[in-house]
Scaffold this motif. Sequence first.
Motif, PDB file in Angstrom:
ATOM      1  N   GLU A 147       0.860  -1.176   0.000  1.00  0.00           N
ATOM      2  CA  GLU A 147       0.000   0.000   0.000  1.00  0.00           C
ATOM      3  C   GLU A 147       0.898   1.227   0.000  1.00  0.00           C
ATOM      4  O   GLU A 147       2.000   1.198   0.556  1.00  0.00           O
ATOM      5  CB  GLU A 147      -0.901   0.036   1.240  1.00  0.00           C
ATOM      6  CG  GLU A 147      -1.897  -1.101   1.314  1.00  0.00           C
ATOM      7  CD  GLU A 147      -2.745  -1.020   2.572  1.00  0.00           C
ATOM      8  OE1 GLU A 147      -2.425  -0.158   3.425  1.00  0.00           O
ATOM      9  OE2 GLU A 147      -3.698  -1.802   2.701  1.00  0.00           O
ATOM     10  N   ARG A 148       0.442   2.295  -0.619  1.00  0.00           N
ATOM     11  CA  ARG A 148       1.220   3.527  -0.663  1.00  0.00           C
ATOM     12  C   ARG A 148       0.439   4.616   0.044  1.00  0.00           C
ATOM     13  O   ARG A 148      -0.654   4.962  -0.367  1.00  0.00           O
ATOM     14  CB  ARG A 148       1.521   3.910  -2.116  1.00  0.00           C
ATOM     15  CG  ARG A 148       2.393   2.874  -2.809  1.00  0.00           C
ATOM     16  CD  ARG A 148       2.372   3.008  -4.317  1.00  0.00           C
ATOM     17  NE  ARG A 148       3.113   1.922  -4.957  1.00  0.00           N
ATOM     18  CZ  ARG A 148       2.606   0.725  -5.228  1.00  0.00           C
ATOM     19  NH1 ARG A 148       1.347   0.470  -4.920  1.00  0.00           N
ATOM     20  NH2 ARG A 148       3.345  -0.210  -5.786  1.00  0.00           N
ATOM     21  N   ALA A 149       1.018   5.136   1.121  1.00  0.00           N
ATOM     22  CA  ALA A 149       0.351   6.186   1.899  1.00  0.00           C
ATOM     23  C   ALA A 149       1.412   7.116   2.464  1.00  0.00           C
ATOM     24  O   ALA A 149       2.480   6.669   2.909  1.00  0.00           O
ATOM     25  CB  ALA A 149      -0.472   5.571   3.033  1.00  0.00           C
ATOM     26  N   GLY A 150       1.114   8.400   2.435  1.00  0.00           N
ATOM     27  CA  GLY A 150       2.044   9.373   2.984  1.00  0.00           C
ATOM     28  C   GLY A 150       3.378   9.406   2.274  1.00  0.00           C
ATOM     29  O   GLY A 150       4.399   9.759   2.874  1.00  0.00           O
ATOM     30  N   GLY A 151       3.378   9.005   0.998  1.00  0.00           N
ATOM     31  CA  GLY A 151       4.620   9.043   0.239  1.00  0.00           C
ATOM     32  C   GLY A 151       5.524   7.845   0.449  1.00  0.00           C
ATOM     33  O   GLY A 151       6.642   7.815  -0.077  1.00  0.00           O
ATOM     34  N   HIS A 152       5.074   6.846   1.202  1.00  0.00           N
ATOM     35  CA  HIS A 152       5.910   5.683   1.484  1.00  0.00           C
ATOM     36  C   HIS A 152       5.124   4.396   1.227  1.00  0.00           C
ATOM     37  O   HIS A 152       3.894   4.378   1.292  1.00  0.00           O
ATOM     38  CB  HIS A 152       6.401   5.706   2.930  1.00  0.00           C
ATOM     39  CG  HIS A 152       7.260   6.889   3.258  1.00  0.00           C
ATOM     40  ND1 HIS A 152       8.566   7.000   2.858  1.00  0.00           N
ATOM     41  CD2 HIS A 152       6.967   8.039   3.923  1.00  0.00           C
ATOM     42  CE1 HIS A 152       9.052   8.161   3.279  1.00  0.00           C
ATOM     43  NE2 HIS A 152       8.103   8.801   3.927  1.00  0.00           N
ATOM     44  N   ALA A 153       5.859   3.325   0.958  1.00  0.00           N
ATOM     45  CA  ALA A 153       5.250   2.014   0.747  1.00  0.00           C
ATOM     46  C   ALA A 153       5.172   1.269   2.074  1.00  0.00           C
ATOM     47  O   ALA A 153       6.100   1.317   2.882  1.00  0.00           O
ATOM     48  CB  ALA A 153       6.058   1.199  -0.255  1.00  0.00           C
ATOM     49  N   ARG A 154       4.061   0.579   2.271  1.00  0.00           N
ATOM     50  CA  ARG A 154       3.899  -0.281   3.438  1.00  0.00           C
ATOM     51  C   ARG A 154       3.482  -1.654   2.936  1.00  0.00           C
ATOM     52  O   ARG A 154       2.568  -1.779   2.115  1.00  0.00           O
ATOM     53  CB  ARG A 154       2.855   0.280   4.397  1.00  0.00           C
ATOM     54  CG  ARG A 154       2.721  -0.566   5.665  1.00  0.00           C
ATOM     55  CD  ARG A 154       1.922   0.159   6.734  1.00  0.00           C
ATOM     56  NE  ARG A 154       1.835  -0.648   7.954  1.00  0.00           N
ATOM     57  CZ  ARG A 154       2.776  -0.717   8.876  1.00  0.00           C
ATOM     58  NH1 ARG A 154       3.886  -0.020   8.721  1.00  0.00           N
ATOM     59  NH2 ARG A 154       2.625  -1.474   9.946  1.00  0.00           N
TER      60      ARG A 154
END
Length: 894
Positions: free
Chosen positions: A488-495
Amino acid sequence: MASNDSPAAARPTGIVTFLFTDIEGSTGRWEAQSAEMGAALARHDAALQAAVGGHGGWLFKHTGDGVLAAFSSPTEAVQAAIEAQRALELPVRMGIATGEAELRGDDYFGPTLNRAARVMAAGHGGQVLLAQSTASMLTEVDLLDLGERRLRDLSGAQHVFQVRAEGLREQFPPLRTVDTVPGNLPAQLTSFVGREAEVTELLELVRAHRLVTLTGVGGVGKTRLAVQVAAELVPDFPDGVRLVELAPVGDPAAIPDAVATALGITPQAGLTVTASIAQALSGRRLLVVLDNCEHVLDAAAALVETILTRTSTANVIATSREGLRLGAEHLWPVPSLDLSGGVTSSAVELFVERARAVTPAFALKDEADVTAVTEVCRRLDGIPLAIELAAARMVSMSVQDVRDRLGDRFRLLAGGRRGLERHQTLRHAVQWSYELLNDDERTVLNRCSVFAGGFDLAAVTHLCDGFDEYALLDLLDSLVRKSLVTVERAGGHARYGMLETIRQFAEDQLAAAGAIAEVRDRHARHFAKQAIAYWEIWDGPGYGVAVDWVDSELANLRAGFRWATDEGDLATATAIAAHAMHIGWMLNLFEPIGWAEELLPSATAADLAQLPRLYIAASGCMLTGRPEVALGYAEAAVALETDPRYESFEAGWSSYWEATAHLVAGRIDRFLEISAALAAQSGLAHFLGLIGLAIGLPVEGRGAEARAIAEEMLATARAHGSPSWIAWALYGYGRAFVETDPLRALDAFRQGLAYTRGHRLPFTEEAIAQDAAGLEAVHGDLAEGLELFDTTINRLHQAGNVADVAGTLATLAGLFDGFERPEIAATIYGASNRLGNAVWVINLTRVVEHLRTVLGASRFEECVAAGAAMDLGDAVRYARDQIQLARAELVGAT
C-alpha cells in the motif's frame, strides 16, 4: 429471464450502456398489498418494456422487481429512463453506467454491470443516477453533479450524477453510500466476483440473526464476503459498521483490548475491558465484523457472548474456520466459487479478471487455453485465494504451464475427505508458490511472517541482516509481483503486508528452521528502539511523523510487547509500553496504558532503569476514571525523577502528570500549586507550568493572573514547535479571556479546534471543544454550540474518556442554566459532579449557587441526586436528548 422479442442483431456489443432498475420497498408493498402489487407490477413491466424498446434498447433480464437493459447509445438509455419514470406508478430507482461488456448468449458479463447495479443501489425511488462513464458521453442532458462517492461495492470512489428533466423529482434524501455512515470498512481495489447469490442470502440472515458466523477453509473468501455484506448493510446501521481484524492478535488475552481499540472504546473504571465494550455499545445500532477468530476462538466467543447478552441492538458478523459454538449463532459455511458453468463460471471469471490485472493482454485465445483455465480452477477447488495465486503467475507463465505444474502438487488429495482436501489444496497452492522462490526470497518471506498489521522497509531491513536496502527492495518487488506480499502507498511511502494464510505458512517454515525465537526477539527489540526514537521527535515539529508511526504500528507494538513479556524481556516490554503510550495518547490510543499497568509489578521488582517512564504511562489510567490510582503511579515517577540510576523523561514531565491526576481527582488547588512550581523552572517544565496556570487559574477567579502569562505561554509554545503544545497553548489562551473578553476567547478556541483537526490531535480537540461549545452557544452561533456539545459528548463517551465527559457535562449544565432550564441543568450537573473532573469548569461554583437559589435547596438536591444515580451511558443519553430538544426548539423558533 431474458426478453427474446428482439433479434440478436439488436443486442449491443463492445461499449454498452446498461440501465438497472429496482422497485424501492417492494417487499413491504407485497406483504401489505399483494393483490394491488400484482397489477401494479404488470403495468410497471409494460412501461419499462415500452420505454426500453422505444429507444433502441434490449431488455435482457428481469430481476423480479426490476429489469436490466442494454443500449448502444448512452443518450437513448437516459431518455428511456426519463420516459419510464414519467409513466411509472411505483417508486423505482434507476442506475446507468457505460463500458465494455461481454455478451454470452442471452446475458452480459463484466465490471460495467456491477458499476451500474451499485449506482442504482445508491439511489431512491423516482431517481435516475449515472456513473461518470455515461455522463461524460452526454451533451444535451441536464445533470446534477452529486460528487465522488464510495459505493457499496467498495471499488473506490465513483463520480455520480443525477438526471434532471421535466416531470421528474429533483429533491431526494442523501445517497445510500458507504461514506454517509461512520465506519472503517476498507476500500477494495479489486472487483467482487461470483458471490451475488451468497450476498443476497447473507443480507437476510444478518437482518434476522444478531450473530452470523462465516466458516470455511482459509482462503475461501470469508473476509471478502463478510466485508461485502457489511458494506451492503451500511444503511441498516446508522451508528456505523466496524471491521475488527483479529489476525494480528496472537494472545487470546489481548482480544478485548484489540476490539476496544478498533471500536474507539477505552475501559471504564471498575469494569473489565469486555464489560466496557458492552456498555459502550448499549443502545447503538452498530454492526461489528470480527475477522479471523479461529486462532483465538474461546476469547472471541466470550467477547461476542457478552456483547449479545448485554446489548440488544448491536450485530456481529464473525469469520472463522470453525463456529464460535454460541447458542445465538447462525453458522453459514462459505462455499467455493461456482465451477458448474465451465468457462462461464464465476471461478473462471475470477481467474481471467485477476490475470488481466497483472497482464492486460491476457485472453483465452483458443480452446486449449479455455480447457486449461477451467481445469486449473477445478483442481484448485474454486478457492479464491488459490485461483488468485495461480492467476498472478500470468506475469511470466501461460495458463497451460500453470495447469501442467498442478498435478504433482495435488495428486495425494484425490479421493480424500472434502474438508481435509480443501485444506490441503490451499496449503499446496501456497507451497507451490513458495517452492518457486529462490533462497533469498524464502528467507525474506519467512522473516516477514512475524510482523502484525504490515511493515515498512526499515523494519524488514532490521530483521533481514545480510541484505542491504537495495537488495531487499528487489526481493520485496519480486514477492509483491508473485502476490505473496501486498503493498500500500500512503504518505509518500510504501507499506507491505501479507495475506494471513501465506503469513501462517511462512511462519511455519520459520519455526521448522528453528529461527522463530530469534526473529521474534529481533522484531520486539526493533519496535522498542523505534518507540524510543519516535518519542524523541514527538515533542517537537516531528509530532505528526511520530503519531502516524504509532498509529500504523500498533499491531506490531502489541505483538512485540506480548512476546517480550512472555519471554521475560522486561526491558524491551517496558520500552514499548512506556513510549507507545506517550506517543499515542493524543490519538486516544489508550491500550498501552493497560500494558504499562500489567508490566509494573515485574518491572518494579526488577528495578528497571526506565521504571519512571513506565509509571507515567500507567498514570494515564486517570483518563478512564481512576485518578487516585494514577496519582500513586505519578508520585512514584516523581520520586525517581532525580535519581541517576533511572531514565526519567525530561524534567517536569512526571510532575505534569501528577498535577493532572490531582485535577482529574478534583483538587484544583494542588494542580495549581504544582503548575506554579513548574512555571518557576526552565525548559519544558516552565512551559508546562504556564499551560497549567493559564488553564486552571480562571477556575479560582484568578483570570487576571492567567491573562498576564497568556502571551508568553503562546509564544513559548510556538517557539518550541510541537503541535501538541501549540494546541494546548491556544486552549489556555482562550480560557484566560473567557470572563473578560469572551469573543477573544472564542476566537482562540476556534483557532485551536481548526489546529487540532489539521494536526491529528483528537484528544486536545475534545478538550477545547468542551469550553468552545459553551461560548459558541452564548456568544457565537447557538446551533453550532449545541452541535459541538452533542458531538463532543458522543466522542468522549465512545472513547471511554470518563474524565473529560465530566467536564463537558458540567459545562453543558451551565448552558442550560443560562437557558432557564434549571431542573435539566441541575440533573446534568449531578451526573457530572460524581465523576470528579467537573472542577475544571470555569464559573461552575456560580452556576451551582444560582441553581440552588432558583430551585430551592430541596429540589436542587433531588435533581442532583437523580443525575448522580445515572450510569455513564444514561447520563450521556439524557444530556444528548436535552441537546436535541433544544436544537428542535431553535429550529422551530426560526
